[in-house]
Scaffold this motif. Structure first.
Motif: not given
Length: 89
Positions: A35-64
């Motif tokens: 329940g820490l990552m809410l959304l994730v996906g690549t941009f339409s110009d992939a494989p250039v980049g992606a984004m993910a939405v996390f519930t907290t900064r700590e969750a994003a940092e733990e993921f990375m």
């Protein structure tokens, strides 16, 4: 407040991305199950980049901290930004 992680593919890292995607996907699935990552996906110009939405900064940092894409040089630039979601449930 949510936190959005942005990834940009490192130059010439398409082969690395394919090699390390299964482990990266396992990490995505784990954080989503927790329940820490809410959304994730690549941009339409992939494989250039992606984004993910996390519930907290700590969750994003733990993921990375142990993401195979970061550990193996698939990602060139990355950053986390606070996001004030307007249409919260």
């Amino acid at each position: 407040m949510k936190h959005v992680l942005f990834y940009e593919l490192a130059e010439g890292a398409v082969g690395l991305a394919q090699e390390h995607y299964p482990a990266h996907r396992e990490r995505i699935d784990e954080f989503h199950r927790r329940g820490l990552m809410l959304l994730v996906g690549t941009f339409s110009d992939a494989p250039v980049g992606a984004m993910a939405v996390f519930t907290t900064r700590e969750a994003a940092e733990e993921f990375m901290a142990d993401d195979p894409f970061l550990r193996h040089g698939v990602v060139g630039a990355h950053r986390v930004r606070e996001w004030d979601e307007v249409l919260q449930p």
